[in-house]
Design an enzyme around this catalytic site. Structure first.
Site, PDB file in Angstrom:
ATOM      1  N   SER A 150     -19.758 -19.049 -12.349  1.00  0.00           N
ATOM      2  CA  SER A 150     -20.252 -20.242 -11.501  1.00  0.00           C
ATOM      3  C   SER A 150     -19.213 -20.524 -10.457  1.00  0.00           C
ATOM      4  O   SER A 150     -19.159 -19.957  -9.706  1.00  0.00           O
ATOM      5  CB  SER A 150     -20.058 -21.499 -12.730  1.00  0.00           C
ATOM      6  OG  SER A 150     -20.742 -22.621 -12.537  1.00  0.00           O
ATOM      7  N   ASP A 183     -31.307 -19.651 -14.825  1.00  0.00           N
ATOM      8  CA  ASP A 183     -30.384 -20.490 -14.620  1.00  0.00           C
ATOM      9  C   ASP A 183     -30.703 -21.855 -13.776  1.00  0.00           C
ATOM     10  O   ASP A 183     -31.343 -21.748 -12.704  1.00  0.00           O
ATOM     11  CB  ASP A 183     -29.171 -19.733 -14.018  1.00  0.00           C
ATOM     12  CG  ASP A 183     -27.986 -20.618 -13.512  1.00  0.00           C
ATOM     13  OD1 ASP A 183     -28.069 -21.793 -14.331  1.00  0.00           O
ATOM     14  OD2 ASP A 183     -27.053 -19.915 -13.117  1.00  0.00           O
ATOM     15  N   HIS A 240     -27.554 -20.063 -17.416  1.00  0.00           N
ATOM     16  CA  HIS A 240     -26.424 -20.117 -16.716  1.00  0.00           C
ATOM     17  C   HIS A 240     -25.109 -19.296 -17.473  1.00  0.00           C
ATOM     18  O   HIS A 240     -24.479 -18.649 -16.575  1.00  0.00           O
ATOM     19  CB  HIS A 240     -25.899 -21.574 -16.162  1.00  0.00           C
ATOM     20  CG  HIS A 240     -24.831 -21.727 -15.324  1.00  0.00           C
ATOM     21  ND1 HIS A 240     -24.751 -21.222 -14.136  1.00  0.00           N
ATOM     22  CD2 HIS A 240     -23.349 -22.161 -15.650  1.00  0.00           C
ATOM     23  CE1 HIS A 240     -23.757 -21.428 -13.544  1.00  0.00           C
ATOM     24  NE2 HIS A 240     -22.898 -22.010 -14.414  1.00  0.00           N
TER      25      HIS A 240
END
Length: 663
Positions: free
Chosen positions: A517, A605, A637
């Site tokens: 991320s 995601d 995610h």
């Protein structure tokens, strides 16, 4: 959960374990009997634990206030898969069974930590929970013509949900199951523009407290976000907890929008006087070694038995346990540990009942253990008497060299924030999101990487939680610069700090980087801004181009805030905003990347679209730069499926070994 029964306690625990053969996460239960000494209440005798028992299909469970009953929401598998039941168990066996699916009062029960709850009334006759409302009678904020009560629903109408990790959760409703009557009622009276969750009963058993999230004009991603429960006050609240005597309600409060993890205040509401007071305020800039603020949800049970003290955990470097007295809230107490227990860096409170605390403790080189702590009746600081309950049994393979160091960070030249805050990092080895935090606690990925011969550096750059609100806010508008320079400085410091006493042999020509991320955003910036320094890179669902991410992420508000721009619901992209986002993104450095890149992307995601990783993949492929892409079609995610986690870890290790020429 600790349950009082005379002078004996039953400690019931639930655990999870990844099982890679079937690619499943197993959930199992274990119980201990704790006997309290009459003459010395801090002296606890622990009986041998029961054998572990596998839990099948349990979504939620909760003990009644007396501990005599246990409510379980269970989902069936195999034939009749997907049916949900509410079970009530007593010492004599199954006492009541409600077939929730057959009753057809609502949709699926919410089991997530954001909305979900399973709360007993004080009289132990009713259970409160949250479920998806029946869409045939619910209002759709996404449809220009919402269906009226009793009207059929067009299956092609788009229904908003609450984003990543909360897919299919759209219209939550509060539900009450009457155990004696075997009925379920959906509570009415919740405003139509509010989505309720985190419910609990008032002490009289007639009223219900809950957190309500505005879903107008549309829903933003709620998980890991700071979104409003009151648009008028511009404040967000969470974690309501009622005192044992039913008089006081405490909860966490923070600002809306901006960084999605912020320093929070602890508020108290007196139900008799109807006054609100601040028990623990936001900490903007903590002093050295002092309390650094609240950043995480309160434990489900956090009150001492006298209804005068709230106990919780908070982290600055390590998790610590704190206590605040509601009558003398000007002073916050750190509950000191028994000297024999100081080996464990992090102490995280799981629950407290009848002044018996259950705590999860670990260190970077100490595997997790479960301990009980008696917190006593004193309003002043006290030494905790620690009694170990359970160890995971892996301490023997922990690494032995560990230290943390603190760095004076680069002054990036941005005004408005005095750069006196410190960057902190942990380096772990054998001898010889943006707003989150690495804690000094057990991390299995780190442990196995170290076991394989890697030294692992974990950096809490400015903007991480645990260092005050000013530090968090300093990152907004400075992503891609401040955080990147802090990490690079930490790496250089670690390489330079190889004294003979530490016996480390870190090779500056074999440095690799990994992250997910925003950590993936950072990793790609590092290999782009320092192309000759890093020899390989592995990233999971990385942010590559904030400008192209703007229209595809479930948290569009953060896409503005992270680059220093204000957000409003009616915001439209401008050329200036898109230019700012692009300039702060690692895609602008892609032509300079030399390090081989491993991309791991989740096809579902919703936080960071997998097309972000594909954008970098195509850019590197067009330039002949080494790149490999792993696509996990059913993952979101977090890439949290057991088989996905195993696949990712093995591929990361092999990728690093290959490009570092290790055998």
């Amino acid at each position: 959960m600790a349950l009082l029964n005379g002078t004996s306690f039953t400690l019931s625990t639930e655990w999870s374990q990844s099982e890679t053969v079937r690619g499943a996460r197993l959930h199992y239960a274990q119980q201990w009997t704790l006997i309290q000494n009459y003459s010395k209440e801090t002296d606890i005798d622990i009986q041998p634990p029961s054998p572990c028992s596998l839990l099948h299909g349990e979504l939620l469970s909760s003990y009644s206030p007396s501990g005599d009953l246990k409510a379980v929401v269970r989902e069936t598998s195999g034939q009749g898969a997907g049916h949900q039941f509410l079970e009530v168990w007593s010492s004599g066996g199954l006492k009541k069974l409600l077939h929730l699916t057959a009753l057809d009062k609502h949709g699926r029960v919410y089991e997530d930590a954001q909305f979900g709850c399973l709360a007993w009334s004080a009289c132990e006759s009713r259970v409160l929970y949250v479920a998806e409302g029946k869409r045939s009678i619910a209002e759709s904020s996404a449809s220009a013509s919402s269906p009226s009560a009793g009207e059929p629903t067009d299956k092609s109408v788009y229904w908003e949900d609450w984003g990543e990790g909360l897919t299919s959760k759209s219209v939550p409703v509060l539900c009450v199951a009457d155990v004696a009557k075997g009925t379920v009622t959906v509570l009415q009276g919740v405003p139509s523009h509010v989505s309720p969750g985190q419910g609990l009963w008032a002490h009289d058993g007639e009223c219900v407290f809950f957190v309500g999230w505005w879903h107008e004009p549309f829903r933003l991603g709620l998980r890991f976000s700071s979104l409003s429960s009151s648009q008028t006050s511009n404040l967000s609240v969470s974690s309501p907890r009622l005192s044992p005597d039913g008089r006081y309600l405490v909860y966490l409060e923070g600002q809306v929008f901006g960084p999605h993890s912020q320093c929070l205040s602890l508020q108290q509401y007196d139900l008799e006087t109807r006054k609100i007071s601040v028990l623990v305020d936001v900490v903007n800039r903590p002093k050295k070694d002092e309390f650094a603020g609240l950043y995480e949800a309160l434990p489900p049970r956090c009150w001492a038995s006298d209804s005068q003290r709230v106990v919780f955990s908070s982290a600055r470097r390590n998790w610590r346990v704190y206590s605040v007295n509601i009558q003398n809230w000007s002073k916050l107490f750190h509950l000191s540990l028994n000297p024999s227990a100081e080996n464990f860096g992090s102490w995280k409170l799981l629950t407290i009942q009848n002044d018996l605390m259950v705590v999860h403790c670990s260190h970077l080189n100490e595997a997790p253990r479960l301990v009980i702590q008696y917190c006593g009746h004193s309003y002043t600081a006290l030494v905790i008497q620690v009694t170990p309950i359970q160890s995971s049994g892996h301490s023997g393979y922990a690494y032995t060299t560990l230290w943390s160091f603190r760095l004076s960070p680069y002054n990036t030249g941005h005004s408005g924030y005095p750069y006196t805050e410190l960057t902190e990092a942990y380096l772990c080895s054998f001898p010889g999101g943006p707003h989150s935090q690495f804690f000094a606690e057990w991390n299995v990925t780190t442990a196995v990487l170290v076991k394989l011969g890697f030294a692992v550096l974990m950096v809490n750059y400015r903007g991480s939680t645990g260092f005050g609100q000013d530090s968090i806010l300093s990152l907004a508008g400075n992503i891609g610069s401040q955080d990147v320079k802090d990490v690079q400085r930490a790496v250089l410091t670690a390489l330079a700090d190889q004294t003979a006493e530490k016996l480390l042999t870190l090779d500056p020509d074999k440095v690799v980087v990994m992250g997910g991320s925003h950590g993936g955003f950072l990793a790609c910036h590092l290999i782009g801004q320092y192309p000759d320094f890093y020899k390989a890179c592995a990233v999971r669902n990385p942010v590559i181009n904030a400008a192209t991410l703007l229209g595809t992420s479930d948290i569009v508000d953060w896409r503005y805030s992270c680059v220093g721009l204000q957000y409003s619901y009616d915001q439209l992209p401008t050329p200036e905003a898109l230019t700012t986002m692009l300039q702060k993104s690692p895609i602008t450095y892609a032509p300079q990347i030399k390090a081989p890149v491993l991309l791991m992307l989740g096809g579902k995601d919703r936080r960071v679209s997998p097309h972000q990783g594909l954008e970098l993949y195509r850019c590197l492929k067009s330039r002949g730069s080494p790149v490999r892409l792993l696509w996990f079609a059913e993952d979101g995610h977090s890439l949290a499926r057991v088989d996905t986690q195993a696949d990712c870890f093995l591929n990361v290790v092999l990728w690093f070994q290959q490009h570092l020429h290790l055998h």
